[in-house]
Design a protein around this motif. Structure first.
Motif, mmCIF file in Angstrom:
data_model
loop_
_atom_site.group_PDB
_atom_site.id
_atom_site.type_symbol
_atom_site.label_atom_id
_atom_site.label_comp_id
_atom_site.label_asym_id
_atom_site.label_seq_id
_atom_site.Cartn_x
_atom_site.Cartn_y
_atom_site.Cartn_z
ATOM 1 N N ILE A 171 0.858 -1.190 0.000
ATOM 2 C CA ILE A 171 0.000 0.000 0.000
ATOM 3 C C ILE A 171 0.894 1.240 0.000
ATOM 4 O O ILE A 171 1.632 1.493 0.950
ATOM 5 N N ASP A 172 0.793 1.992 -1.098
ATOM 6 C CA ASP A 172 1.681 3.129 -1.346
ATOM 7 C C ASP A 172 1.103 4.409 -0.736
ATOM 8 O O ASP A 172 -0.097 4.527 -0.539
ATOM 9 N N ASP A 173 1.979 5.361 -0.471
ATOM 10 C CA ASP A 173 1.586 6.703 -0.004
ATOM 11 C C ASP A 173 0.688 6.626 1.222
ATOM 12 O O ASP A 173 -0.274 7.394 1.364
ATOM 13 N N PHE A 174 1.012 5.722 2.111
ATOM 14 C CA PHE A 174 0.170 5.466 3.266
ATOM 15 C C PHE A 174 0.165 6.650 4.227
ATOM 16 O O PHE A 174 1.212 7.197 4.564
ATOM 17 N N ALA A 228 9.635 3.141 4.904
ATOM 18 C CA ALA A 228 9.598 4.602 4.938
ATOM 19 C C ALA A 228 10.060 5.104 3.580
ATOM 20 O O ALA A 228 11.152 4.752 3.116
ATOM 21 N N GLU A 229 9.235 5.904 2.917
ATOM 22 C CA GLU A 229 9.651 6.419 1.612
ATOM 23 C C GLU A 229 10.193 7.846 1.724
ATOM 24 O O GLU A 229 9.832 8.609 2.622
ATOM 25 N N GLY A 230 11.101 8.174 0.840
ATOM 26 C CA GLY A 230 11.597 9.546 0.755
ATOM 27 C C GLY A 230 12.520 9.975 1.889
ATOM 28 O O GLY A 230 12.526 11.141 2.282
#
Ligand code: C2E
Ligand code: MG
Ligand code: MG
Ligand code: MG
Length: 268
Positions: A171-174, A228-230
């Motif tokens: 699940i992206d951009d959570f 954790a993205e970005g």
């Protein structure tokens, strides 16, 4: 005077409409060429195990290299692509490309799936063909927004996709949607990717840290991994680490890489 200003309103409206149509045509032409002349490519951004710092897998991020050698990023064309007839040929190309790279690199690769693709009744069958004999999983990234827009339907589709061995759901951009905890509890996903906006806020904002901590705890209980993205700075990484997040992706570790560089990185 009223009439006049009405008239000019209309002109302004026409101007901006004209502009919109103009830029639509530019993007449409870019996509037309990209399909016809095979100008799509992926960059692959590695993600790492937070504890061991080992490379785990990659996310495939689409670009177009136009005939003048200029690289175009998805922000420029993805919305138009997703609503166009180019989506089918693009998807065929993307699945083939990612499958080949999983075979070559023997690592999981994530691919972003648009709402229209996800809801296409043929999609589970189509993807099975590609995923059948891969040496590592293909990970489908769907956004939280997409999932939440039709929870019951999304659940059904994921159930169908679950029949494919070697397919994982992320699940992206959570945290960016209007996520309700009760829904989050029964998302049948393998991974949730905590959005960059949270990663940024966590440094200064205690409330964000508390929320992310709760998400991580919940995910653990439900056997889901967290990413954790970005992550761009050491400070952000330290916080991510202290939260017990499993994987990390971001410029602090690596930008998305052209395939040649991934080959070098892995020694093949
Ligand atoms: P996303 O799936 O959330 O992908 C992460 C985006 O964040 C990527 O941008 C990536 O380059 C960027 N990023 C990674 N690390 C950092 C960092 O440390 N700092 C910052 N500021 N950014 C970072 P990109 O490649 O421009 O892609 C943007 C979006 O376009 C993606 O967001 C995804 O929603 C969409 N997209 C990309 N490739 C595809 C595709 O093949 N199919 C579909 N349907 N959508 C795609
Ligand atoms: Mg993604
Ligand atoms: Mg994302
Ligand atoms: Mg994002």
């Amino acid at each position: 005077a009223a009439k006049r200003s009405k008239g000019s309103d209309i002109r302004i409206f026409n101007k901006s409409l004209e502009k919109e149509i103009g830029s639509f045509l530019v993007v449409d032409n870019l996509l037309f060429n990209a399909v016809r002349k095979e100008l799509f490519l992926f960059h692959y951004q590695p993600y790492f195990n937070v504890k061991s710092k080992e490379l785990v897998g990659f996310e495939a991020l689409v670009r177009i290299r136009d005939e003048n050698g200029i690289l175009h990023y998805p922000g420029e064309f993805i919305d138009v692509l997703e609503q166009s007839n180019y989506l089918n040929p693009f998807r065929e190309w993307a699945l083939k490309e990612v499958s080949e790279k999983i075979k070559r690199w023997k690592r999981p690769i994530s691919v972003n799936i648009s709402a229209r693709t996800f809801k296409n009744p043929n999609f589970p069958k189509q993807i099975l063909e590609y995923v059948k004999e891969l040496p590592a999983p293909m990970v489908l990234e769907i956004t939280e927004r997409l999932y939440m827009s039709e929870v019951e339907k999304s659940k059904e589709i994921i159930k169908e996709l679950r029949k494919c061995k070697n397919l994982k759901i992320s699940i992206d951009d959570f945290g960016t949607g209007y996520s309700s905890l009760s829904y989050l509890m029964d998302i049948d996903a393998d991974t949730i990717k905590i959005d960059i906006s949270f990663v940024r806020k966590m440094v200064k904002d205690e409330r964000s840290r508390i929320i992310v901590k709760a998400i991580v705890t919940l995910a653990k209980e439900l056997n889901m991994k967290t990413v954790a993205e970005g992550v761009e700075t050491e400070e952000q990484f330290e916080i991510v680490k202290s939260m017990g997040i499993d994987y990390v992706q971001g410029f602090f570790f690596s930008k998305p890489l052209p395939e040649e560089e991934v080959g070098k990185l892995l020694g093949n």
